[in-house]
Design a protein around this motif. Structure first.
Motif, PDB file in Angstrom:
ATOM      1  N   GLN A 177       0.807   6.692  -2.998  1.00  0.00           N
ATOM      2  CA  GLN A 177       1.845   6.372  -1.760  1.00  0.00           C
ATOM      3  C   GLN A 177       1.482   5.208  -0.928  1.00  0.00           C
ATOM      4  OE1 GLN A 177       1.704   9.928   0.659  1.00  0.00           O
ATOM      5  NE2 GLN A 177       2.670  11.213  -0.911  1.00  0.00           N
ATOM      6  N   LEU A 178       0.214   4.937  -0.756  1.00  0.00           N
ATOM      7  CA  LEU A 178      -0.298   3.430   0.000  1.00  0.00           C
ATOM      8  C   LEU A 178       0.338   2.374  -0.854  1.00  0.00           C
ATOM      9  CD1 LEU A 178      -3.847   4.306   1.178  1.00  0.00           C
ATOM     10  CD2 LEU A 178      -1.778   3.543   2.520  1.00  0.00           C
ATOM     11  N   GLU A 179       0.135   2.575  -2.249  1.00  0.00           N
ATOM     12  CA  GLU A 179       0.813   1.335  -3.031  1.00  0.00           C
ATOM     13  C   GLU A 179       2.507   1.363  -3.143  1.00  0.00           C
ATOM     14  OE1 GLU A 179       0.893  -1.938  -5.438  1.00  0.00           O
ATOM     15  OE2 GLU A 179      -0.791  -0.978  -4.451  1.00  0.00           O
ATOM     16  N   GLU A 180       2.984   2.407  -3.168  1.00  0.00           N
ATOM     17  CA  GLU A 180       4.481   2.282  -3.121  1.00  0.00           C
ATOM     18  C   GLU A 180       4.725   1.846  -1.823  1.00  0.00           C
ATOM     19  OE1 GLU A 180       6.037   6.486  -3.789  1.00  0.00           O
ATOM     20  OE2 GLU A 180       5.057   6.273  -5.917  1.00  0.00           O
ATOM     21  N   ALA A 181       4.338   2.226  -0.704  1.00  0.00           N
ATOM     22  CA  ALA A 181       4.537   1.682   0.808  1.00  0.00           C
ATOM     23  C   ALA A 181       4.423   0.096   0.739  1.00  0.00           C
ATOM     24  CB  ALA A 181       3.667   2.522   1.636  1.00  0.00           C
ATOM     25  N   ARG A 182       3.283  -0.432   0.248  1.00  0.00           N
ATOM     26  CA  ARG A 182       2.965  -1.792   0.437  1.00  0.00           C
ATOM     27  C   ARG A 182       4.153  -2.452  -0.450  1.00  0.00           C
ATOM     28  NH1 ARG A 182      -1.695  -0.776  -2.160  1.00  0.00           N
ATOM     29  NH2 ARG A 182      -3.092   0.144  -0.926  1.00  0.00           N
ATOM     30  N   GLU A 183       4.540  -1.922  -1.733  1.00  0.00           N
ATOM     31  CA  GLU A 183       5.613  -2.525  -2.604  1.00  0.00           C
ATOM     32  C   GLU A 183       7.081  -2.765  -1.715  1.00  0.00           C
ATOM     33  OE1 GLU A 183       5.951  -0.567  -6.269  1.00  0.00           O
ATOM     34  OE2 GLU A 183       3.891  -1.324  -6.822  1.00  0.00           O
ATOM     35  N   LEU A 184       7.292  -1.437  -1.072  1.00  0.00           N
ATOM     36  CA  LEU A 184       8.592  -1.142  -0.317  1.00  0.00           C
ATOM     37  C   LEU A 184       8.381  -2.347   0.772  1.00  0.00           C
ATOM     38  CD1 LEU A 184       9.253   2.577  -0.005  1.00  0.00           C
ATOM     39  CD2 LEU A 184      10.645   1.022  -0.960  1.00  0.00           C
ATOM     40  N   LEU A 185       7.283  -2.547   1.643  1.00  0.00           N
ATOM     41  CA  LEU A 185       7.301  -3.418   2.493  1.00  0.00           C
ATOM     42  C   LEU A 185       7.737  -4.901   2.187  1.00  0.00           C
ATOM     43  CD1 LEU A 185       4.322  -2.144   4.717  1.00  0.00           C
ATOM     44  CD2 LEU A 185       6.627  -2.386   5.552  1.00  0.00           C
ATOM     45  N   GLU A 186       7.224  -5.135   0.879  1.00  0.00           N
ATOM     46  CA  GLU A 186       7.230  -6.516   0.360  1.00  0.00           C
ATOM     47  C   GLU A 186       8.697  -6.672   0.015  1.00  0.00           C
ATOM     48  OE1 GLU A 186       4.790  -7.239  -3.100  1.00  0.00           O
ATOM     49  OE2 GLU A 186       3.046  -6.448  -1.914  1.00  0.00           O
ATOM     50  N   GLN A 187       9.304  -5.755  -0.568  1.00  0.00           N
ATOM     51  CA  GLN A 187      10.735  -5.855  -0.733  1.00  0.00           C
ATOM     52  C   GLN A 187      11.490  -5.740   0.456  1.00  0.00           C
ATOM     53  OE1 GLN A 187      11.737  -2.145  -3.025  1.00  0.00           O
ATOM     54  NE2 GLN A 187      10.589  -2.886  -4.986  1.00  0.00           N
ATOM     55  N   MET A 188      11.012  -5.094   1.540  1.00  0.00           N
ATOM     56  CA  MET A 188      11.954  -5.069   2.923  1.00  0.00           C
ATOM     57  C   MET A 188      11.587  -6.750   3.452  1.00  0.00           C
ATOM     58  SD  MET A 188      10.660  -1.466   4.301  1.00  0.00           S
ATOM     59  CE  MET A 188      11.153  -1.734   6.035  1.00  0.00           C
ATOM     60  N   GLU A 189      10.401  -7.183   3.126  1.00  0.00           N
ATOM     61  CA  GLU A 189      10.107  -8.375   3.887  1.00  0.00           C
ATOM     62  C   GLU A 189      11.072  -9.690   3.132  1.00  0.00           C
ATOM     63  OE1 GLU A 189       6.263 -10.376   5.615  1.00  0.00           O
ATOM     64  OE2 GLU A 189       6.288  -9.546   3.491  1.00  0.00           O
ATOM     65  N   LEU A 190      11.121  -9.480   1.839  1.00  0.00           N
ATOM     66  CA  LEU A 190      11.964 -10.128   1.187  1.00  0.00           C
ATOM     67  C   LEU A 190      13.559 -10.132   1.728  1.00  0.00           C
ATOM     68  CD1 LEU A 190      10.827  -9.835  -2.628  1.00  0.00           C
ATOM     69  CD2 LEU A 190      10.599 -11.673  -1.018  1.00  0.00           C
ATOM     70  N   GLU A 191      13.965  -8.904   1.789  1.00  0.00           N
ATOM     71  CA  GLU A 191      15.453  -8.599   2.240  1.00  0.00           C
ATOM     72  C   GLU A 191      15.489  -9.449   3.929  1.00  0.00           C
ATOM     73  OE1 GLU A 191      18.005  -7.302   0.937  1.00  0.00           O
ATOM     74  OE2 GLU A 191      16.901  -6.948  -0.730  1.00  0.00           O
ATOM     75  N   VAL A 192      14.502  -9.319   4.470  1.00  0.00           N
ATOM     76  CA  VAL A 192      14.631  -9.880   5.861  1.00  0.00           C
ATOM     77  C   VAL A 192      14.623 -11.314   5.953  1.00  0.00           C
ATOM     78  CG1 VAL A 192      13.124 -10.216   7.997  1.00  0.00           C
ATOM     79  CG2 VAL A 192      13.648  -8.011   7.013  1.00  0.00           C
ATOM     80  N   ARG A 193      13.992 -11.923   4.662  1.00  0.00           N
ATOM     81  CA  ARG A 193      14.242 -13.452   4.647  1.00  0.00           C
ATOM     82  C   ARG A 193      15.672 -13.996   4.515  1.00  0.00           C
ATOM     83  NH1 ARG A 193       8.834 -14.453   0.948  1.00  0.00           N
ATOM     84  NH2 ARG A 193       7.276 -13.704   2.575  1.00  0.00           N
ATOM     85  N   GLN A 209       1.627  -3.459  10.817  1.00  0.00           N
ATOM     86  CA  GLN A 209       0.444  -3.042  11.700  1.00  0.00           C
ATOM     87  C   GLN A 209       0.033  -1.441  11.101  1.00  0.00           C
ATOM     88  OE1 GLN A 209       1.670  -3.935  15.461  1.00  0.00           O
ATOM     89  NE2 GLN A 209       0.880  -5.991  15.526  1.00  0.00           N
ATOM     90  N   GLU A 210       1.158  -0.720  11.277  1.00  0.00           N
ATOM     91  CA  GLU A 210       0.808   0.770  10.906  1.00  0.00           C
ATOM     92  C   GLU A 210       0.564   0.924   9.568  1.00  0.00           C
ATOM     93  OE1 GLU A 210       0.803   4.828  11.724  1.00  0.00           O
ATOM     94  OE2 GLU A 210       1.460   3.104  12.986  1.00  0.00           O
ATOM     95  N   MET A 211       0.840   0.199   8.392  1.00  0.00           N
ATOM     96  CA  MET A 211       0.312   0.330   7.215  1.00  0.00           C
ATOM     97  C   MET A 211      -1.319  -0.122   7.150  1.00  0.00           C
ATOM     98  SD  MET A 211       1.204   1.010   4.123  1.00  0.00           S
ATOM     99  CE  MET A 211       0.720   0.742   2.571  1.00  0.00           C
ATOM    100  N   GLY A 212      -1.377  -1.159   7.987  1.00  0.00           N
ATOM    101  CA  GLY A 212      -2.694  -1.327   8.014  1.00  0.00           C
ATOM    102  C   GLY A 212      -3.640  -0.174   8.718  1.00  0.00           C
ATOM    103  N   LEU A 220       1.623   8.342   6.268  1.00  0.00           N
ATOM    104  CA  LEU A 220       1.928   7.561   5.398  1.00  0.00           C
ATOM    105  C   LEU A 220       3.266   8.074   4.896  1.00  0.00           C
ATOM    106  CD1 LEU A 220       1.527   5.179   3.527  1.00  0.00           C
ATOM    107  CD2 LEU A 220       0.091   6.801   2.030  1.00  0.00           C
ATOM    108  N   GLU A 221       3.534   9.432   4.460  1.00  0.00           N
ATOM    109  CA  GLU A 221       4.646   9.954   4.140  1.00  0.00           C
ATOM    110  C   GLU A 221       5.781   9.711   5.159  1.00  0.00           C
ATOM    111  OE1 GLU A 221       7.282  11.471   1.466  1.00  0.00           O
ATOM    112  OE2 GLU A 221       4.995  11.300   1.166  1.00  0.00           O
ATOM    113  N   ALA A 222       5.637   9.634   6.516  1.00  0.00           N
ATOM    114  CA  ALA A 222       6.553   9.422   7.356  1.00  0.00           C
ATOM    115  C   ALA A 222       7.064   7.899   7.320  1.00  0.00           C
ATOM    116  CB  ALA A 222       6.028   9.900   8.777  1.00  0.00           C
ATOM    117  N   GLY A 223       6.016   7.288   7.078  1.00  0.00           N
ATOM    118  CA  GLY A 223       6.290   5.486   7.120  1.00  0.00           C
ATOM    119  C   GLY A 223       6.998   5.453   5.857  1.00  0.00           C
ATOM    120  N   TYR A 224       6.599   5.997   4.730  1.00  0.00           N
ATOM    121  CA  TYR A 224       7.318   5.736   3.556  1.00  0.00           C
ATOM    122  C   TYR A 224       8.757   6.152   3.618  1.00  0.00           C
ATOM    123  CZ  TYR A 224       8.491   6.394  -1.310  1.00  0.00           C
ATOM    124  OH  TYR A 224       9.382   6.390  -2.508  1.00  0.00           O
TER     125      TYR A 224
END
Length: 113
Positions: free
Chosen positions: A15-31, A50-53, A103-107
């Motif tokens: 779940q941590l890995e999936e959340a990291r990947e989603l954050l990366e995708q979201m960051e690309l979208e924000v750009r 920060q929450e992920m950290g 983590l599940e809530a953040g995901y």
């Protein structure tokens, strides 16, 4: 480590890995968002990161504390009573479950976003 705990740890790691990947995708979208509207989304991304950290740090602390207790038990360090060790294990298990829920809530938030 029991199979149930191994499975829980593997699940949290996944779940941590999936959340990291989603954050990366979201960051690309924000750009890709026009600069005038990007600020709000950028600040949200910072708070998500920060929450992920925090979640990753909690998980790491739980694993370290648990592995220290297992090592002490294997080496025969009887400085702690079995009740004390049990309390620590329960505390670490609770912390791991809490982190899993956060983590599940953040995901879910990441998926919804």
């Amino acid at each position: 480590i029991s199979d149930e705990k191994k499975q829980m740890v593997a699940n949290v790691e996944k779940q941590l890995e999936e959340a990291r990947e989603l954050l990366e995708q979201m960051e690309l979208e924000v750009r890709e968002i026009p600069p005038q509207s990007r600020g709000m989304y950028s600040s949200r991304m910072r708070s998500y990161k920060q929450e992920m950290g925090k979640l990753e740090a909690d998980f790491k602390r739980s694993r370290i504390a648990y592995s220290d207790e297992v090592r002490n038990e294997l080496l025969g360090d009887d400085g702690n009573s079995s009740e004390n060790q049990r309390a620590h294990l329960l505390d670490n298990t609770e912390r791991l479950e809490r982190s899993s829920r956060r983590l599940e809530a953040g995901y879910q938030i990441a998926v919804e976003t």
